[in-house]
Design a protein around this motif. Structure first.
Motif, mmCIF file in Angstrom:
data_model
loop_
_atom_site.group_PDB
_atom_site.id
_atom_site.type_symbol
_atom_site.label_atom_id
_atom_site.label_comp_id
_atom_site.label_asym_id
_atom_site.label_seq_id
_atom_site.Cartn_x
_atom_site.Cartn_y
_atom_site.Cartn_z
ATOM 1 N N GLU A 172 -16.055 -7.434 22.514
ATOM 2 C CA GLU A 172 -14.725 -7.790 23.020
ATOM 3 C C GLU A 172 -14.799 -8.241 24.471
ATOM 4 N N ALA A 173 -15.615 -7.547 25.266
ATOM 5 C CA ALA A 173 -15.782 -7.935 26.671
ATOM 6 C C ALA A 173 -16.455 -9.294 26.786
ATOM 7 N N LEU A 174 -17.448 -9.541 25.921
ATOM 8 C CA LEU A 174 -18.167 -10.814 25.937
ATOM 9 C C LEU A 174 -17.262 -11.976 25.565
ATOM 10 N N CYS A 175 -16.399 -11.750 24.590
ATOM 11 C CA CYS A 175 -15.540 -12.822 24.083
ATOM 12 C C CYS A 175 -14.244 -12.972 24.881
ATOM 13 N N ALA A 176 -14.014 -12.088 25.833
ATOM 14 C CA ALA A 176 -12.785 -12.184 26.632
ATOM 15 C C ALA A 176 -12.793 -13.465 27.455
ATOM 16 N N PRO A 177 -11.641 -14.083 27.632
ATOM 17 C CA PRO A 177 -11.577 -15.331 28.428
ATOM 18 C C PRO A 177 -12.137 -15.146 29.826
ATOM 19 N N LYS A 178 -12.939 -16.109 30.277
ATOM 20 C CA LYS A 178 -13.518 -16.071 31.620
ATOM 21 C C LYS A 178 -12.581 -16.791 32.595
ATOM 22 N N PRO A 179 -12.610 -16.414 33.875
ATOM 23 C CA PRO A 179 -11.793 -17.129 34.861
ATOM 24 C C PRO A 179 -12.205 -18.597 34.914
ATOM 25 N N SER A 180 -11.233 -19.488 35.015
ATOM 26 C CA SER A 180 -11.476 -20.926 34.941
ATOM 27 C C SER A 180 -11.918 -21.499 36.279
ATOM 28 N N LEU A 181 -13.066 -22.145 36.295
ATOM 29 C CA LEU A 181 -13.544 -22.833 37.499
ATOM 30 C C LEU A 181 -12.632 -24.001 37.828
ATOM 31 N N ARG A 182 -12.231 -24.736 36.810
ATOM 32 C CA ARG A 182 -11.361 -25.898 37.012
ATOM 33 C C ARG A 182 -10.045 -25.498 37.674
ATOM 34 N N GLU A 183 -9.395 -24.481 37.131
ATOM 35 C CA GLU A 183 -8.103 -24.062 37.663
ATOM 36 C C GLU A 183 -8.243 -23.444 39.053
ATOM 37 N N ALA A 184 -9.346 -22.741 39.278
ATOM 38 C CA ALA A 184 -9.550 -22.134 40.591
ATOM 39 C C ALA A 184 -9.628 -23.200 41.675
ATOM 40 N N LEU A 185 -10.296 -24.306 41.384
ATOM 41 C CA LEU A 185 -10.423 -25.378 42.374
ATOM 42 C C LEU A 185 -9.100 -26.101 42.578
ATOM 43 N N LEU A 186 -8.352 -26.293 41.504
ATOM 44 C CA LEU A 186 -7.058 -26.966 41.620
ATOM 45 C C LEU A 186 -6.068 -26.151 42.450
ATOM 46 N N GLN A 187 -6.185 -24.828 42.362
ATOM 47 C CA GLN A 187 -5.239 -23.957 43.058
ATOM 48 C C GLN A 187 -5.687 -23.577 44.472
ATOM 49 N N SER A 188 -6.929 -23.909 44.823
ATOM 50 C CA SER A 188 -7.468 -23.496 46.106
ATOM 51 C C SER A 188 -7.148 -24.484 47.219
ATOM 52 N N GLU A 189 -6.912 -23.964 48.413
ATOM 53 C CA GLU A 189 -6.690 -24.816 49.577
ATOM 54 C C GLU A 189 -8.001 -25.394 50.101
ATOM 55 N N THR A 190 -9.117 -24.737 49.801
ATOM 56 C CA THR A 190 -10.406 -25.185 50.328
ATOM 57 C C THR A 190 -11.319 -25.774 49.260
ATOM 58 N N GLY A 191 -11.286 -25.220 48.063
ATOM 59 C CA GLY A 191 -12.117 -25.722 46.972
ATOM 60 C C GLY A 191 -13.599 -25.445 47.129
ATOM 61 N N ILE A 192 -13.951 -24.483 47.954
ATOM 62 C CA ILE A 192 -15.369 -24.240 48.220
ATOM 63 C C ILE A 192 -16.015 -23.391 47.124
ATOM 64 N N ILE A 193 -17.058 -23.943 46.528
ATOM 65 C CA ILE A 193 -17.907 -23.214 45.593
ATOM 66 C C ILE A 193 -19.114 -22.748 46.395
ATOM 67 N N ALA A 194 -19.140 -21.477 46.759
ATOM 68 C CA ALA A 194 -20.223 -20.940 47.577
ATOM 69 C C ALA A 194 -21.402 -20.576 46.679
ATOM 70 N N GLU A 195 -22.580 -21.019 47.070
ATOM 71 C CA GLU A 195 -23.741 -20.876 46.191
ATOM 72 C C GLU A 195 -24.721 -19.807 46.669
ATOM 73 N N PHE A 196 -25.155 -19.002 45.708
ATOM 74 C CA PHE A 196 -26.218 -18.014 45.946
ATOM 75 C C PHE A 196 -27.533 -18.661 45.559
ATOM 76 N N LYS A 197 -28.293 -19.071 46.560
ATOM 77 C CA LYS A 197 -29.505 -19.875 46.366
ATOM 78 C C LYS A 197 -30.586 -19.341 47.292
ATOM 79 N N ARG A 198 -31.585 -18.695 46.719
ATOM 80 C CA ARG A 198 -32.607 -18.038 47.531
ATOM 81 C C ARG A 198 -33.768 -18.963 47.900
ATOM 82 N N ARG A 199 -33.977 -19.987 47.103
ATOM 83 C CA ARG A 199 -35.158 -20.829 47.280
ATOM 84 C C ARG A 199 -34.854 -22.234 46.803
ATOM 85 N N SER A 200 -35.615 -23.234 47.284
ATOM 86 C CA SER A 200 -35.534 -24.587 46.743
ATOM 87 C C SER A 200 -36.919 -25.210 46.738
#
Length: 256
Positions: A17-45
């Motif tokens: 049930e937890a796995l199948c529960a709706p996930k928060p929408s990336l699309r809607e989060a960006l549309l509703q945000s004043e900044t739209g920043i997707i902050a990335e956790f990136k340790r190496r490149s």
């Protein structure tokens, strides 16, 4: 006497049930945000080596959330980026509730199941890695699993992929062959991408995202004027002593 098997099965139903529960929408989060920043956790490149080898998935993603990120991107490729699927699980357990992008080089639907299982909201599909047919099949499978899709393009030739109907369309300012980065790539392709998205089969036009090489709040303002609503920023924050504080300072400059 307690039936242990029945107890285990009941718990498995709770997990599903937890796995199948709706996930928060990336699309809607960006549309509703004043900044739209997707902050990335990136340790190496591959080009820079270790950026923050000691970076912890139970600290930095939550700090991003606490300091105003609209959404998160977490690198899960281990060999080249020092990532792991477990980083998303760890971030979720630490209290992260924002939409999380599963950032990897997805070439098989098995990776989509992995993304869904570890708690991602969306997956990255890269046009340069896939034929149109492969991308279409993976996009449909991702949607079937309840995942949104950020479809990444880099060149004008790849803009045809936008017609597949992704939830978000990204322009990568970094050439994945040479790793040369130029934010002008987003401005150059913005108008053509907007036109391509008008031909999308999706009910809603995809949200436009500019990826890589963004280090100045003024650049975000200019990109927003060009039609972008999402701005994926990782290295600019991760190279600092406190990525969450760096995000906070960036947003302060952006909004004042």
């Amino acid at each position: 006497m307690k039936d242990i098997l029945q107890e285990i099965i009941a718990h498995k139903h709770q997990e599903l049930e937890a796995l199948c529960a709706p996930k928060p929408s990336l699309r809607e989060a960006l549309l509703q945000s004043e900044t739209g920043i997707i902050a990335e956790f990136k340790r190496r490149s591959p080009s820079k080596g270790w950026i923050k080898e000691e970076g912890r998935a139970d600290i930095i993603p939550l700090s991003y959330q606490q300091n105003g990120a609209a959404a998160l991107s977490i690198l899960t490729d281990e060999h080249y980026f020092g990532g792991s699927d477990d980083f998303i699980r760890i971030a979720r357990k630490s209290g992260v509730t924002l939409p999380v992008l599963y950032k990897n080089f997805v070439i098989d639907e098995a990776q989509l199941y992995a993304a869904a299982l570890c708690g991602a909201s969306a997956v990255l599909l890269i046009a340069a890695c896939l034929s149109v047919q492969q991308c279409s099949a993976l996009l449909k499978k991702a949607h079937a699993l309840g995942l949104e899709v950020l479809l990444e393009m880099h060149s004008e030739e790849e803009l045809e992929y936008a017609a597949l109907g992704p939830d978000l369309c990204g322009i990568n300012n970094r050439n994945l062959g040479s790793f040369h980065t130029d934010v002008e790539n987003s401005f150059r392709l913005a108008e053509r991408l907007c036109s391509a998205c008008c031909d999308s089969v999706a009910t809603n036009r995809p949200v436009l995202v500019s990826e890589s090489g963004i280090s100045n709040p003024d650049t975000v303002k200019a990109l927003r004027q060009a039609g972008f609503r999402g701005f994926l920023i990782g290295e600019n924050f991760m190279k600092t002593a406190d990525p969450g504080q760096a995000l906070h300072d960036f947003i302060t400059q952006l909004t004042h």
